[in-house]
Structure formats: C-alpha cells, structure tokens
Design a protein around this motif. Sequence first.
Motif, PDB file in Angstrom:
ATOM      1  N   HIS A   4     -50.709 -29.504  -2.704  1.00 23.63           N
ATOM      2  CA  HIS A   4     -49.187 -29.954  -3.128  1.00 23.63           C
ATOM      3  C   HIS A   4     -48.706 -31.230  -2.809  1.00 23.63           C
ATOM      4  O   HIS A   4     -49.153 -31.619  -1.758  1.00 23.63           O
ATOM      5  N   SER A   5     -47.835 -31.874  -3.313  1.00 27.03           N
ATOM      6  CA  SER A   5     -47.416 -33.320  -3.225  1.00 27.03           C
ATOM      7  C   SER A   5     -45.633 -33.247  -3.396  1.00 27.03           C
ATOM      8  O   SER A   5     -45.220 -32.359  -4.203  1.00 27.03           O
ATOM      9  N   ALA A   6     -45.086 -33.961  -2.499  1.00 23.47           N
ATOM     10  CA  ALA A   6     -43.625 -34.355  -2.766  1.00 23.47           C
ATOM     11  C   ALA A   6     -43.541 -35.723  -3.493  1.00 23.47           C
ATOM     12  O   ALA A   6     -44.358 -36.610  -2.929  1.00 23.47           O
ATOM     13  N   TYR A   7     -42.572 -35.857  -4.379  1.00 22.98           N
ATOM     14  CA  TYR A   7     -42.420 -37.148  -4.875  1.00 22.98           C
ATOM     15  C   TYR A   7     -40.633 -37.532  -4.791  1.00 22.98           C
ATOM     16  O   TYR A   7     -40.076 -36.693  -4.863  1.00 22.98           O
ATOM     17  N   TRP A  58     -42.141 -40.904  15.036  1.00 21.77           N
ATOM     18  CA  TRP A  58     -42.078 -40.219  13.944  1.00 21.77           C
ATOM     19  C   TRP A  58     -41.065 -39.056  14.147  1.00 21.77           C
ATOM     20  O   TRP A  58     -41.279 -38.295  15.063  1.00 21.77           O
ATOM     21  N   LYS A  59     -39.890 -38.863  13.375  1.00 19.31           N
ATOM     22  CA  LYS A  59     -38.929 -37.731  13.808  1.00 19.31           C
ATOM     23  C   LYS A  59     -38.759 -36.647  12.803  1.00 19.31           C
ATOM     24  O   LYS A  59     -37.908 -35.639  13.148  1.00 19.31           O
ATOM     25  N   HIS A  60     -40.070 -36.234  12.239  1.00 21.90           N
ATOM     26  CA  HIS A  60     -40.055 -35.128  11.418  1.00 21.90           C
ATOM     27  C   HIS A  60     -41.251 -34.046  11.875  1.00 21.90           C
ATOM     28  O   HIS A  60     -42.165 -34.544  12.816  1.00 21.90           O
ATOM     29  N   ASP A  61     -41.185 -33.053  11.445  1.00 21.31           N
ATOM     30  CA  ASP A  61     -42.181 -31.992  11.669  1.00 21.31           C
ATOM     31  C   ASP A  61     -42.830 -31.327  10.645  1.00 21.31           C
ATOM     32  O   ASP A  61     -42.555 -30.267  10.482  1.00 21.31           O
ATOM     33  N   PHE A  62     -43.627 -31.970  10.165  1.00 23.12           N
ATOM     34  CA  PHE A  62     -44.622 -31.428   8.969  1.00 23.12           C
ATOM     35  C   PHE A  62     -45.883 -32.176   8.933  1.00 23.12           C
ATOM     36  O   PHE A  62     -46.203 -33.340   9.125  1.00 23.12           O
ATOM     37  N   ILE A 151     -49.225 -31.720   1.253  1.00 25.17           N
ATOM     38  CA  ILE A 151     -47.955 -30.775   2.022  1.00 25.17           C
ATOM     39  C   ILE A 151     -48.336 -29.296   1.964  1.00 25.17           C
ATOM     40  O   ILE A 151     -48.963 -28.865   0.911  1.00 25.17           O
ATOM     41  N   ASP A 152     -47.805 -28.546   3.104  1.00 23.65           N
ATOM     42  CA  ASP A 152     -47.808 -27.403   2.978  1.00 23.65           C
ATOM     43  C   ASP A 152     -46.429 -26.892   2.745  1.00 23.65           C
ATOM     44  O   ASP A 152     -45.470 -27.214   3.329  1.00 23.65           O
ATOM     45  N   PRO A 153     -46.051 -26.400   1.253  1.00 22.87           N
ATOM     46  CA  PRO A 153     -44.809 -26.107   1.049  1.00 22.87           C
ATOM     47  C   PRO A 153     -43.787 -25.288   1.823  1.00 22.87           C
ATOM     48  O   PRO A 153     -42.663 -25.206   2.188  1.00 22.87           O
ATOM     49  N   ASP A 157     -40.770 -30.325   6.029  1.00 19.90           N
ATOM     50  CA  ASP A 157     -39.472 -30.564   6.403  1.00 19.90           C
ATOM     51  C   ASP A 157     -38.714 -31.260   5.287  1.00 19.90           C
ATOM     52  O   ASP A 157     -38.530 -32.381   4.876  1.00 19.90           O
ATOM     53  N   ARG A 158     -37.914 -30.219   4.669  1.00 15.74           N
ATOM     54  CA  ARG A 158     -36.819 -30.787   3.751  1.00 15.74           C
ATOM     55  C   ARG A 158     -35.934 -31.931   4.061  1.00 15.74           C
ATOM     56  O   ARG A 158     -35.190 -32.542   3.197  1.00 15.74           O
ATOM     57  N   SER A 159     -35.691 -32.089   5.201  1.00 15.05           N
ATOM     58  CA  SER A 159     -34.766 -33.147   5.796  1.00 15.05           C
ATOM     59  C   SER A 159     -35.428 -34.427   5.706  1.00 15.05           C
ATOM     60  O   SER A 159     -34.648 -35.667   5.724  1.00 15.05           O
ATOM     61  N   PHE A 160     -36.612 -34.411   5.172  1.00 12.61           N
ATOM     62  CA  PHE A 160     -37.351 -35.792   4.899  1.00 12.61           C
ATOM     63  C   PHE A 160     -36.589 -36.593   3.908  1.00 12.61           C
ATOM     64  O   PHE A 160     -36.601 -37.681   3.968  1.00 12.61           O
ATOM     65  N   LYS A 161     -36.145 -35.926   3.032  1.00 14.03           N
ATOM     66  CA  LYS A 161     -35.499 -36.396   1.709  1.00 14.03           C
ATOM     67  C   LYS A 161     -34.052 -37.309   2.373  1.00 14.03           C
ATOM     68  O   LYS A 161     -33.965 -38.482   1.754  1.00 14.03           O
TER      69      LYS A 161
END
Length: 179
Positions: A4-7, A58-62, A151-153, A157-161
């Motif tokens: 899976h990837s996010a764009y 790095w401030k995210h957790d994924f 990524i693992d859906p 961390d959706r806040s990465f957006k």
Amino acid sequence: MGEHSAYYVPEDQESVIGKSDEIRMRFWDLGVFLDCMDEPIASRLAEARKTGVSLPEWKHDFGFGGMGIQESEVDLPVPELPYDAQCPHCGAEVFRDLADTWYGSEEIDESPDLAAAITCSSCQKQFSVDEMKCPEQGFAHARWYLWVSDIDPDDYDRSFKQTIEAIVGPCKEVFGWDT
C-alpha cells in the motif's frame, strides 16, 4: 506480494513545479527525508552520520518503506495503476480498458496518454480520466506529487497530511495498492 502507498498531490501544481530541491530541504528540517531521482536520501543520511550532524526529529509514528517526490514534465497517473477504476456510466471495472488505452497493455513502458478517451468494454461508452471513478483508492493525475510507499493502512498516521500541507499547501490524498 503487494504494498500500500499514500500519495499527496498539491492542488496548486504550479507552486511546486521546479522547486523539488527547495521543498525537500524544508521537509528535511522537519525530519522528513525524501528521495529524489538525482540524489537518493540514503547517501545524504550516510554523509550526515559520517560528519556527526544531528538529524531533525521525526514527529510521526508509522512505518513505511520509502518516501519521495516525483516530478515530471507531463501529467502522470497517481497511483500509476488504479486497479479499482470504474466506468462512470455503468460502474463496471475498467482497469484493463484503461491499461490498454494508456499503455497498449498492462505493462508500463512509457508515459500514458491521459488525454485519450477510455472506452468501457461493458457499456461501450467513452469517458475521460477525470470522469473515472476509483472508490477504494482515489485517483489523481499530476506533474508533481509526494509518495510514501509500503505503509500499513491500519498503522498509518493520517496527520502526516497536515505536515505535508504545511510545506506544499492543500493536497489531494490518494491511496494505492500495487504488486
């Protein structure tokens, strides 16, 4: 096996075209290390370690496999192969129709012609890429986008957006799956 990837596709493409190096440095300052075609991030990280330069936090957790910027002189499909593509007229799956139109087959060997009309093999109606439906993944086309691979859906961390939008402005978020 697939991934899976996010764009992230900025709404204002003109504000990012030609600015990948500057944008990459702004992300670096936030602890977001992006690959680019001309300089893999691994060499830059190795140089920082070698010289003892401390890295931004790095401030995210994924977890993820890699992330980077894609910039092109022509619009590219995002994701490259929208497997869940549906006809806007009858709802039939049109991935094969789309691949045949864009690439001549399911093999990717050149830039697709995103302006070409796609003909649904179920209802025989034509539609444009902008009319196409991709209910599970989403779809966009762009000359510039940021990608996050493997990524693992369930863990992502959706806040990465928000971090991305702080640098490049409002974005369309698209998820894809590929083998």
